[in-house]
Every structure is written in structure tokens, then in C-alpha cells.
Design a protein around this motif. Structure first.
Motif, PDB file in Angstrom:
ATOM      1  N   ILE A  78      -0.911  -4.010  -3.680  1.00  0.00           N
ATOM      2  CA  ILE A  78      -0.816  -3.323  -4.992  1.00  0.00           C
ATOM      3  C   ILE A  78      -1.971  -3.702  -5.924  1.00  0.00           C
ATOM      4  O   ILE A  78      -2.082  -3.172  -7.021  1.00  0.00           O
TER       5      ILE A  78
ATOM      6  N   ALA B 155       2.008   1.700  -3.545  1.00  0.00           N
ATOM      7  CA  ALA B 155       0.903   2.148  -4.413  1.00  0.00           C
ATOM      8  C   ALA B 155       0.608   3.627  -4.181  1.00  0.00           C
ATOM      9  O   ALA B 155       0.426   4.395  -5.134  1.00  0.00           O
ATOM     10  N   GLU B 156       0.610   4.038  -2.917  1.00  0.00           N
ATOM     11  CA  GLU B 156       0.348   5.449  -2.601  1.00  0.00           C
ATOM     12  C   GLU B 156       1.475   6.336  -3.122  1.00  0.00           C
ATOM     13  O   GLU B 156       1.240   7.431  -3.614  1.00  0.00           O
TER      14      GLU B 156
ATOM     15  N   CYS C 199       4.862   1.239 -12.676  1.00  0.00           N
ATOM     16  CA  CYS C 199       6.020   0.913 -11.831  1.00  0.00           C
ATOM     17  C   CYS C 199       6.337  -0.580 -11.918  1.00  0.00           C
ATOM     18  O   CYS C 199       5.504  -1.422 -11.581  1.00  0.00           O
TER      19      CYS C 199
ATOM     20  N   GLY D  57       1.420   6.448  -7.069  1.00  0.00           N
ATOM     21  CA  GLY D  57       0.173   7.013  -7.619  1.00  0.00           C
ATOM     22  C   GLY D  57      -0.217   6.345  -8.922  1.00  0.00           C
ATOM     23  O   GLY D  57      -0.217   5.123  -9.019  1.00  0.00           O
ATOM     24  N   ASP D  58      -0.496   7.165  -9.944  1.00  0.00           N
ATOM     25  CA  ASP D  58      -0.991   6.609 -11.212  1.00  0.00           C
ATOM     26  C   ASP D  58       0.116   6.165 -12.161  1.00  0.00           C
ATOM     27  O   ASP D  58      -0.162   5.621 -13.228  1.00  0.00           O
ATOM     28  N   LYS D  59       1.368   6.432 -11.765  1.00  0.00           N
ATOM     29  CA  LYS D  59       2.479   6.121 -12.702  1.00  0.00           C
ATOM     30  C   LYS D  59       2.707   4.614 -12.812  1.00  0.00           C
ATOM     31  O   LYS D  59       2.494   3.881 -11.845  1.00  0.00           O
TER      32      LYS D  59
ATOM     33  N   GLY E 276      -5.341  -3.720  -7.771  1.00  0.00           N
ATOM     34  CA  GLY E 276      -6.165  -2.540  -8.085  1.00  0.00           C
ATOM     35  C   GLY E 276      -5.307  -1.455  -8.723  1.00  0.00           C
ATOM     36  O   GLY E 276      -5.818  -0.418  -9.153  1.00  0.00           O
ATOM     37  N   HIS E 277      -3.986  -1.634  -8.734  1.00  0.00           N
ATOM     38  CA  HIS E 277      -3.084  -0.686  -9.426  1.00  0.00           C
ATOM     39  C   HIS E 277      -2.444  -1.473 -10.570  1.00  0.00           C
ATOM     40  O   HIS E 277      -1.337  -1.986 -10.440  1.00  0.00           O
TER      41      HIS E 277
ATOM     42  N   ASP F 267      -0.967  -0.805 -13.133  1.00  0.00           N
ATOM     43  CA  ASP F 267       0.337  -0.379 -13.679  1.00  0.00           C
ATOM     44  C   ASP F 267       1.506  -0.693 -12.760  1.00  0.00           C
ATOM     45  O   ASP F 267       2.660  -0.450 -13.110  1.00  0.00           O
ATOM     46  N   ILE F 268       1.211  -1.204 -11.573  1.00  0.00           N
ATOM     47  CA  ILE F 268       2.315  -1.650 -10.705  1.00  0.00           C
ATOM     48  C   ILE F 268       2.423  -3.158 -10.893  1.00  0.00           C
ATOM     49  O   ILE F 268       1.488  -3.906 -10.589  1.00  0.00           O
TER      50      ILE F 268
ATOM     51  N   GLU G  44       0.840  -1.209   0.000  1.00  0.00           N
ATOM     52  CA  GLU G  44       0.000   0.000   0.000  1.00  0.00           C
ATOM     53  C   GLU G  44       0.874   1.257   0.000  1.00  0.00           C
ATOM     54  O   GLU G  44       0.542   2.254  -0.639  1.00  0.00           O
TER      55      GLU G  44
END
Ligand code: AHR
Length: 321
Positions: free
Chosen positions: A177, A144-145, A152, A148-150, A179-180, A182-183, A141
Motif C-alpha cells: 500500500i 490498493a488497486e 481507505c 484506487g484513489d479513494k 505510495g497510496h 490515503d490508504i 497491492e
């Protein structure tokens, strides 16, 4: 006189057995994994100090990372008729037979810092551990915080294969992570919880990922592997903590040195004092039959550069690490 005999003598003389009052007569065998990390060495040192405080005779057997040595040590503790056994299980499976032997001998077993498979649940008195899924989730988390939206790309250094904490820290991080999209974890491999292996595996990750250019973050299941990884990144001309984010687990003094120097970003604390609560549970159990909860959960706290890393380093460095 054995602890049981002493209890009886106390009962016959009408003495009230307060928790810890006769701890001097307890002998506890501790099957320790080894000394793979700074955290592990601290746990051993803190266990000795906590035993001394309570006048407990603590016998520590170093298993040098081998389950077979741990099983031998447990059998030897049973043969010696110790009052309780502490076990830090190197892996999660393969304990049922020896723990049944301890149960038959009426010797309570307490798990320290790692868990075993659910099939063994009835075979130990209590487990003093953190929530290692939660630790991984906190790390995930945080990442992820932070990104952000980048997008990784993450490389992961896992702990010992088959250890509950390695399985759980992986699972928790993946949840953190989720739900993200892009990570992404692009490489994952064990570094055996050691600095040397952490460095070696990180070197191979750097080579495989365009000299490190494709790596956005490193997640390590312990700080020692991260310290090794930081070394590898620096030797490759990269800037950990600045160009490449780092998050790991344990909160040992060396990671605070790295955070203070801007070369690491975050760590999740695991207390090395597992033995203190375990001794208290055994003393109460022996003195009055008080059955502890099946899980004595220790705290996990996230530290970053915002938490005065130099101050934390100064306050931690003399605590048995
Ligand atoms: O079981 C706890 C883990 O074992 C620690 O995080 C790691 O450093 C150790 O070797």
C-alpha cells in the motif's frame, strides 16, 4: 534396521538407492505448532497422508502453541535417534541451542511453513515455506488497486506475535500500500491466528471506529481470523465484502464459502503441503547426500470472486482441511 544401516547394506550389496526406494525405513519427528487454524489442521493431515504415501514413519508432537513444548519435542526426537526432524517454529527466535544439539547428533532439521532468525541459518538443512513478505504485498497491492484513489482506513489482524509469518505479512502489506497515502492502517492487533480471537479483536475495532463506519477494509494475516471478523461485522449490522473490503491469507475452504456468499473479497493461497517437498528433500539427502536448496519456496496465488469461489470450495473441501 536404521536408515543409515540400510544405506550401508544397499551399498555393500551393490544396490542402487533410488530416491524414495527405502523411505519405509525413515522415521521423522515433526514438531507441529498446534491446531490454531483450519490451515494448520490441513497441514497436519496432509503431512500424515504424504508420509503414508512414502511409507515414512511420521511422529507428530503437538506443541499447543508453546515454544518450550517444541524444544522438548525436538530433544525427545534426538534421544529417539530419528532420521530427521521437521519443525514448524511458532516464533522466529530462540532456536539456536536446540538446533545445535540436533546438528551435533547429525540429525537434519527441515523448517516447515515458518522461518527462524538468520543466526540459525547453518543449523537446518532446508526450509519449505512461502515468501510471506510477498503474500502480504500481494494482499496490499490488491487492496490498493481495488480502492484506487479513494481514502481507505484499514484495520489489521496480525498473526502470533514473534512468528516470522506475522512480521513478514505485515511488512509486505505495508509495502503493497506504500505510495497510496490515503490508504492508512488505523488499527492493528494480534488475533493469534484464531477465529475466536479474530472475532473478539474485530469487535473492539468496530467499537473504536464509530461502530465500524470509519472502516473501509480489513486485512487479516490468515483466513480463520477473517472468518471471525466477518462474523463480528455481520453481528454489528455491517456488510463485509460489500461495504467493507476483506483480504486475508491461506485460501482455506471457509473463506471461499464467504467469497461465494459475497461476504469476503480476496485471499492469498498458502499450500498446506509443506511436508511433501520436505520428505523428498530428506529422502534424497539420506539416499545420495544431495543437499537441497536452503529455501524451497511454495507458490502464492491470489483468489477473488472472479475465480469461481464455489468451485474452488468444492475442490478444496476434501483435501485435508
Ligand atoms: O505459518 C502459517 C500460518 O500459520 C498460517 O497462515 C496460519 O493459518 C497458521 O496458523
Amino acid at each position: 534396521m536404521s536408515f543409515r544401516a540400510l544405506l550401508l547394506a544397499g551399498a555393500l550389496s551393490g544396490a542402487v538407492l533410488a530416491t524414495g526406494a527405502h523411505a519405509a525405513d525413515l522415521t521423522i519427528g515433526f514438531s507441529q505448532i498446534g491446531s490454531e487454524s483450519g490451515w494448520r489442521a490441513a497441514e497436519t493431515n496432509v503431512s500424515k497422508a504424504e508420509a503414508k504415501q512414502r511409507n515414512i514413519n511420521l511422529k507428530i508432537a503437538d506443541a499447543q502453541q508453546k515454544q518450550e513444548n517444541q524444544i522438548k519435542a525436538i530433544r525427545s526426537f534426538i534421544a529417539q535417534g530419528v532420521d530427521a526432524i521437521f519443525l514448524a517454529p511458532v516464533v522466529a527466535t530462540g532456536w539456536d541451542t536446540v538446533l545445535k544439539e540436533a546438528k551435533e547428533a547429525e540429525i537434519p532439521v527441515v523448517l516447515l511453513d515458518r522461518d527462524i532468525d538468520p543466526s540459525g541459518k547453518d543449523l537446518y538443512l532446508t526450509a519449505v515455506t512461502s515468501d510471506s513478505v510477498h503474500e502480504g504485498r500481494v494482499a496490499g497491492e490488491w487492496l490498493a488497486e481495488t480502492v484506487g484513489d479513494k481514502p481507505c482506513n484499514v484495520v489489521e489482524l496480525q498473526g502470533t506475535v514473534g512468528a516470522s509469518v506475522a512480521t513478514n505479512r505485515k511488512k509486505g502489506f505495508e509495502e503493497g500500500i506504500a505510495g497510496h497515502a490515503d490508504i492508512r492502517i488505523v488499527r492493528t492487533q494480534t488475533g493469534d491466528f484464531t477465529r475466536a480471537k479474530g472475532k473478539e479483536v474485530m469487535e473492539s475495532f468496530i467499537k473504536a471506529e464509530g461502530g465500524g463506519k470509519n472502516i473501509c477494509a480489513v486485512y487479516a494475516h490468515n483466513d480463520d481470523m477473517m472468518v471471525g471478523a466477518i462474523q463480528a461485522l455481520k453481528e454489528a449490522g455491517l456488510k463485509p465484502g460489500a461495504e467493507i473490503l476483506t483480504v486475508s491469507i491461506d485460501a482455506v475452504p471457509d473463506i471461499f464459502k464467504a467469497i461465494a456468499a459475497g461476504e469476503a473479497n480476496a485471499t492469498v493461497e498458502l499450500t498446506p503441503n509443506m511436508a511433501g517437498p520436505a520428505f523428498d528433500a530428506v529422502i534424497a539427502y539420506k539416499a545420495s547426500g544431495t543437499v537441497p536448496p536452503k529455501w524451497i519456496r511454495t507458490e502464492s496465488k491470489l483468489y477473488t470472486a472472479a475465480d469461481d469461489p464455489q468451485g474452488v470450495y468444492d475442490s478444496k473441501k476434501d483435501l485435508g482441511y
